[in-house]
Design an enzyme around this catalytic site. Structure first.
Site, PDB file in Angstrom:
ATOM      1  N   TYR A 157      -1.278  -4.759  10.530  1.00 60.29           N
ATOM      2  CA  TYR A 157      -0.748  -4.539   9.179  1.00 60.29           C
ATOM      3  C   TYR A 157       0.606  -5.226   8.998  1.00 60.29           C
ATOM      4  CZ  TYR A 157       0.608  -2.003   4.951  1.00 60.29           C
ATOM      5  OH  TYR A 157       0.999  -1.681   3.672  1.00 60.29           O
TER       6      TYR A 157
ATOM      7  N   ASN B 118      -3.150  -6.942  -4.937  1.00 65.79           N
ATOM      8  CA  ASN B 118      -2.725  -5.654  -4.375  1.00 65.79           C
ATOM      9  C   ASN B 118      -3.617  -5.135  -3.249  1.00 65.79           C
ATOM     10  OD1 ASN B 118      -1.536  -2.770  -4.568  1.00 65.79           O
ATOM     11  ND2 ASN B 118      -3.724  -2.497  -4.995  1.00 65.79           N
TER      12      ASN B 118
ATOM     13  N   ASP C 192     -15.193  -8.056  -3.317  1.00 67.91           N
ATOM     14  CA  ASP C 192     -14.487  -8.033  -2.036  1.00 67.91           C
ATOM     15  C   ASP C 192     -13.551  -9.237  -2.059  1.00 67.91           C
ATOM     16  OD1 ASP C 192     -13.667  -8.532   0.554  1.00 67.91           O
ATOM     17  OD2 ASP C 192     -15.608  -8.021   1.454  1.00 67.91           O
ATOM     18  N   VAL C 193     -12.238  -8.986  -2.058  1.00 68.18           N
ATOM     19  CA  VAL C 193     -11.280 -10.090  -2.249  1.00 68.18           C
ATOM     20  C   VAL C 193     -11.221 -11.047  -1.060  1.00 68.18           C
ATOM     21  CG1 VAL C 193      -9.824  -8.852  -3.896  1.00 68.18           C
ATOM     22  CG2 VAL C 193      -9.306  -8.715  -1.431  1.00 68.18           C
TER      23      VAL C 193
ATOM     24  N   LYS D 209       1.729  -8.281   6.382  1.00 65.28           N
ATOM     25  CA  LYS D 209       2.794  -8.185   5.377  1.00 65.28           C
ATOM     26  C   LYS D 209       3.929  -9.170   5.678  1.00 65.28           C
ATOM     27  CE  LYS D 209       0.657  -5.093   2.949  1.00 65.28           C
ATOM     28  NZ  LYS D 209       0.152  -5.395   1.597  1.00 65.28           N
TER      29      LYS D 209
HETATM   30  C1  BGC Z   1       2.154   1.618   4.502  1.00 66.58           C
HETATM   31  C2  BGC Z   1       2.301   3.127   4.522  1.00 66.58           C
HETATM   32  C3  BGC Z   1       3.675   3.526   5.019  1.00 66.58           C
HETATM   33  C4  BGC Z   1       4.766   2.771   4.308  1.00 66.58           C
HETATM   34  C5  BGC Z   1       6.154   3.033   4.892  1.00 66.58           C
HETATM   35  C6  BGC Z   1       3.293   1.052   3.715  1.00 66.58           C
HETATM   36  O1  BGC Z   1       3.178  -0.337   3.590  1.00 66.58           O
HETATM   37  O2  BGC Z   1       0.895   1.263   3.944  1.00 66.58           O
HETATM   38  O3  BGC Z   1       1.304   3.691   5.347  1.00 66.58           O
HETATM   39  O4  BGC Z   1       3.864   4.910   4.817  1.00 66.58           O
HETATM   40  O5  BGC Z   1       4.511   1.382   4.357  1.00 66.58           O
HETATM   41  O6  BGC Z   1       6.172   2.985   6.278  1.00 66.58           O
END
Ligand code: BGC
Length: 266
Positions: free
Chosen positions: A164, A92, A65-66, A168
């Site tokens: 998310y 990743n 588990d990272v 990122k």
């Molecule tokens: C997400 C995907 C998405 C894509 C473009 C990715 O980083 O994990 O679910 O389809 O970005 O929106």
């Protein structure tokens, strides 16, 4: 025939499915011995390791588990035990826990941040320590290469996915700051920012014709990406062909970041 990554060792986290799986295949095809990290799908990781070895390569599947420092350390111990060191690390592992903002639980916020962001911190920190411990090797001009898996959502805001997108967006400055810090030691740190790649994480977005038609409106190049598209980019970024590429995000997205909504608008 000589291959781009001959005699190098690559660790890929989250290699049991999706983009990680495709990157592992591509690095192995380019001649690297690969360590395939997985979180829970041992069967898929072991199967890929067997396939690679049957094709004449070298592969080892390792569970970790990272987001757990002790498990990340034992993953690097496993690399050293089998292959002495590691030259290329692809951070990743990543996941989504999507929900409307007001309904997002703290647990889902933390889960995404701890895998996508803290996981890359722990993995790349262990990588930098290993590159320093081992010192230069004749197999590459760089002391070591790190590839962070980002996303188009390091720059494209994403309603319904704030955890998310925050992870990122965090990777963008994490990668650049780390690249700046370790470049003098000839450690190259870069990111790949995939667009919509056909993998289990986003099956809802391409699994039906209706969803696919909607998705393709966001992709000027007119097709969904494949894990292999990311694999080929990773091979190049990990090889001496990109030796002067430092602290860059390589968008591999069919033009998704070109604001396609403006093509006939604005
Ligand atoms: C997400 C995907 C998405 C894509 C473009 C990715 O980083 O994990 O679910 O389809 O970005 O929106």
């Amino acid at each position: 025939m000589e291959k781009l990554l001959d005699n190098q060792v690559a660790l890929i986290t989250g290699a049991s499915s999706g983009i990680g799986y495709g990157v592992a295949q591509a690095l192995a095809q380019a001649g690297a011995a690969v360590v395939l990290n997985y979180h829970s799908n041992a069967e898929a990781a072991e199967k890929l390791a067997e396939e690679i070895e049957r094709a004449g390569g070298f592969a080892l599947a390792v569970k970790a588990d990272v987001s757990d420092p002790a498990q990340v350390d034992s993953m690097f111990d496993a690399c050293r035990k089998r292959f002495d060191t590691v030259d290329i690390v692809v951070a990743n592992s990543g996941l989504q826990k999507d929900s409307a903002f007001a309904e997002m639980t703290l647990e889902d916020w933390q889960k995404v941040l701890s895998t996508n962001l803290t996981g890359q911190f722990l993995t790349t920190q262990a990588a930098v320590k290993e590159f320093r411990r081992r010192g230069p090797r004749a197999v590459s001009k760089a002391l070591g290469k790190i590839i962070c898996m980002s996303s188009v959502h390091e720059v494209i805001p994403w309603a319904g996915h704030v955890n998310y997108a925050a992870s990122k967006g965090g990777i963008q400055m994490f990668m650049k700051s780390l690249a700046q810090e370790v470049a003098p030691e000839r450690i190259r740190v870069n990111s790949i920012a995939p667009g919509a790649i056909r993998t289990p994480i986003n099956k809802d977005a391409w699994g039906t014709q209706e969803a696919l038609d909607k998705l393709l409106k966001l992709i000027p190049y007119g097709r969904v990406g494949e894990a292999e598209d990311i694999g080929q980019a990773a091979v190049w970024l990990a090889s001496d062909q990109s030796d002067y590429v430092v602290g860059t995000t390589l968008f591999v997205d069919g033009g998704m970041t070109l604001y396609p909504g403006f093509a006939d608008n604005g």
